[in-house]
Structure formats: C-alpha cells, structure tokens
Design a protein around this motif. Structure first.
Motif, PDB file in Angstrom:
ATOM      1  N   ALA A   5      37.560  14.905   5.609  1.00  0.00           N
ATOM      2  CA  ALA A   5      38.959  16.233   6.252  1.00  0.00           C
ATOM      3  C   ALA A   5      39.575  15.493   7.343  1.00  0.00           C
ATOM      4  O   ALA A   5      40.511  15.661   7.498  1.00  0.00           O
ATOM      5  CB  ALA A   5      38.265  17.590   6.258  1.00  0.00           C
ATOM      6  N   LYS A   6      39.099  14.909   8.425  1.00  0.00           N
ATOM      7  CA  LYS A   6      38.849  14.270   8.729  1.00  0.00           C
ATOM      8  C   LYS A   6      40.241  13.137   9.047  1.00  0.00           C
ATOM      9  O   LYS A   6      40.683  12.989   9.487  1.00  0.00           O
ATOM     10  CB  LYS A   6      37.868  13.975   9.907  1.00  0.00           C
ATOM     11  N   GLN A  11      42.318  19.110   7.279  1.00  0.00           N
ATOM     12  CA  GLN A  11      41.154  20.629   6.276  1.00  0.00           C
ATOM     13  C   GLN A  11      42.466  20.442   5.027  1.00  0.00           C
ATOM     14  O   GLN A  11      42.582  20.269   4.051  1.00  0.00           O
ATOM     15  CB  GLN A  11      40.781  21.662   6.442  1.00  0.00           C
ATOM     16  N   THR A  12      44.285  21.265   5.348  1.00  0.00           N
ATOM     17  CA  THR A  12      44.911  21.823   5.347  1.00  0.00           C
ATOM     18  C   THR A  12      45.792  20.345   4.659  1.00  0.00           C
ATOM     19  O   THR A  12      46.101  20.792   3.397  1.00  0.00           O
ATOM     20  CB  THR A  12      46.762  22.355   6.003  1.00  0.00           C
ATOM     21  N   ALA A  13      45.638  19.133   5.118  1.00  0.00           N
ATOM     22  CA  ALA A  13      46.296  18.295   4.607  1.00  0.00           C
ATOM     23  C   ALA A  13      45.868  17.604   3.398  1.00  0.00           C
ATOM     24  O   ALA A  13      46.128  17.178   2.058  1.00  0.00           O
ATOM     25  CB  ALA A  13      46.136  17.037   5.771  1.00  0.00           C
ATOM     26  N   LEU A  14      43.714  17.507   3.524  1.00  0.00           N
ATOM     27  CA  LEU A  14      43.562  17.239   2.134  1.00  0.00           C
ATOM     28  C   LEU A  14      43.347  18.144   1.267  1.00  0.00           C
ATOM     29  O   LEU A  14      43.609  18.220   0.351  1.00  0.00           O
ATOM     30  CB  LEU A  14      41.880  16.904   3.132  1.00  0.00           C
ATOM     31  N   ALA A  15      43.442  19.159   1.505  1.00  0.00           N
ATOM     32  CA  ALA A  15      44.152  20.395   0.158  1.00  0.00           C
ATOM     33  C   ALA A  15      45.117  20.685   0.011  1.00  0.00           C
ATOM     34  O   ALA A  15      45.521  20.368  -2.160  1.00  0.00           O
ATOM     35  CB  ALA A  15      43.454  21.780   1.055  1.00  0.00           C
ATOM     36  N   LYS A  16      46.408  20.304   0.039  1.00  0.00           N
ATOM     37  CA  LYS A  16      47.517  19.221  -0.471  1.00  0.00           C
ATOM     38  C   LYS A  16      47.205  18.553  -1.358  1.00  0.00           C
ATOM     39  O   LYS A  16      48.272  18.598  -2.485  1.00  0.00           O
ATOM     40  CB  LYS A  16      48.736  19.364   1.214  1.00  0.00           C
ATOM     41  N   ALA A  17      46.712  17.635  -0.581  1.00  0.00           N
ATOM     42  CA  ALA A  17      46.516  16.356  -1.772  1.00  0.00           C
ATOM     43  C   ALA A  17      45.239  16.379  -2.752  1.00  0.00           C
ATOM     44  O   ALA A  17      46.203  15.448  -3.933  1.00  0.00           O
ATOM     45  CB  ALA A  17      45.760  15.115  -0.842  1.00  0.00           C
ATOM     46  N   THR A  21      43.563  25.209  -2.594  1.00  0.00           N
ATOM     47  CA  THR A  21      44.509  26.080  -1.436  1.00  0.00           C
ATOM     48  C   THR A  21      42.851  25.532   0.808  1.00  0.00           C
ATOM     49  O   THR A  21      42.474  24.538   0.120  1.00  0.00           O
ATOM     50  CB  THR A  21      43.650  27.274  -1.045  1.00  0.00           C
ATOM     51  N   PRO A  22      43.503  25.628   1.419  1.00  0.00           N
ATOM     52  CA  PRO A  22      42.802  24.991   2.756  1.00  0.00           C
ATOM     53  C   PRO A  22      41.255  25.580   2.435  1.00  0.00           C
ATOM     54  O   PRO A  22      40.300  25.719   2.953  1.00  0.00           O
ATOM     55  CB  PRO A  22      43.564  25.134   3.908  1.00  0.00           C
ATOM     56  N   GLN A  23      41.100  26.849   2.295  1.00  0.00           N
ATOM     57  CA  GLN A  23      40.088  28.121   1.620  1.00  0.00           C
ATOM     58  C   GLN A  23      39.106  26.486   0.823  1.00  0.00           C
ATOM     59  O   GLN A  23      37.992  27.124   1.635  1.00  0.00           O
ATOM     60  CB  GLN A  23      40.424  29.057   0.932  1.00  0.00           C
ATOM     61  N   ASN A  24      39.682  26.259  -0.126  1.00  0.00           N
ATOM     62  CA  ASN A  24      38.666  26.061  -1.237  1.00  0.00           C
ATOM     63  C   ASN A  24      38.001  24.781  -0.248  1.00  0.00           C
ATOM     64  O   ASN A  24      36.400  24.429  -0.532  1.00  0.00           O
ATOM     65  CB  ASN A  24      39.844  25.048  -2.354  1.00  0.00           C
ATOM     66  N   VAL A  25      38.875  24.194   0.895  1.00  0.00           N
ATOM     67  CA  VAL A  25      38.400  22.536   1.214  1.00  0.00           C
ATOM     68  C   VAL A  25      37.420  23.091   2.429  1.00  0.00           C
ATOM     69  O   VAL A  25      36.129  22.130   2.423  1.00  0.00           O
ATOM     70  CB  VAL A  25      39.087  21.319   2.161  1.00  0.00           C
TER      71      VAL A  25
END
Length: 91
Positions: A5-6, A11-17, A21-25
């Motif tokens: 995630a870092k 976490q939001t950027a990773l979720a988009k990739a 959802t960000p909650q999943n990440v």
C-alpha cells in the motif's frame, strides 16, 4: 501488505489499481491476508514480491548458478566462463 500500500502511494491508490474497494485493501493490510487473485497484480503495481505477499503460494526461489557465481565472485575476476584472462592476446 502494508508495504504494498505504501509503495502504491496509499491504500486507496492500491484499491484503484486492483479494482476493489479501499475497505478491501484495509482488510488485507490489517489481517495480512492477501487473496491469491490479487498477488500478481499487487506485485506488478508495487514491486513487492509475490513471495513477500504470499510465501505459502510462492516460496523463495533458489538462486540460479549465474546468480550464485555473481554473488561469490572475486573482485576483478571474470564470471563469464568463456573468458580466460590468462589466454587473451593483446594485438
């Protein structure tokens, strides 16, 4: 998983990739459990190795002979088996 995630920026950027959802990440980061379907995509996006993410699925790969030779090379010694510095001629 937190390192992934870092590396993605957040976490939001990773979720988009990943297309989730960000909650999943956030869940993956808090539990340390990465679903198998996300491992290769996370590795591609972040550079965090699949072994680090899921060592149960991707055990550490043994080094190749070439990698071992490079690691154990003596400074100034050629690791190319076709080159023998004592037999080279200077024109």
């Amino acid at each position: 998983m937190a390192s992934a995630a870092k590396a993605a920026g957040s976490q939001t950027a990773l979720a988009k990739a990943l297309g989730c959802t960000p909650q999943n990440v956030q869940w993956m980061c808090s539990t340390g459990s990465v679903p198998a379907k996300h491992v290769l995509k996370i590795e591609a996006v972040t550079g965090v190795s699949r072994h680090e993410l899921r060592p149960d699925l991707y055990p550490q790969v043994s080094p190749t002979l070439e990698q071992m030779m490079l690691r154990n090379a003596i400074p100034g010694q050629s690791v190319d088996p076709a080159v023998n510095s004592s037999s080279t001629e200077v024109a």
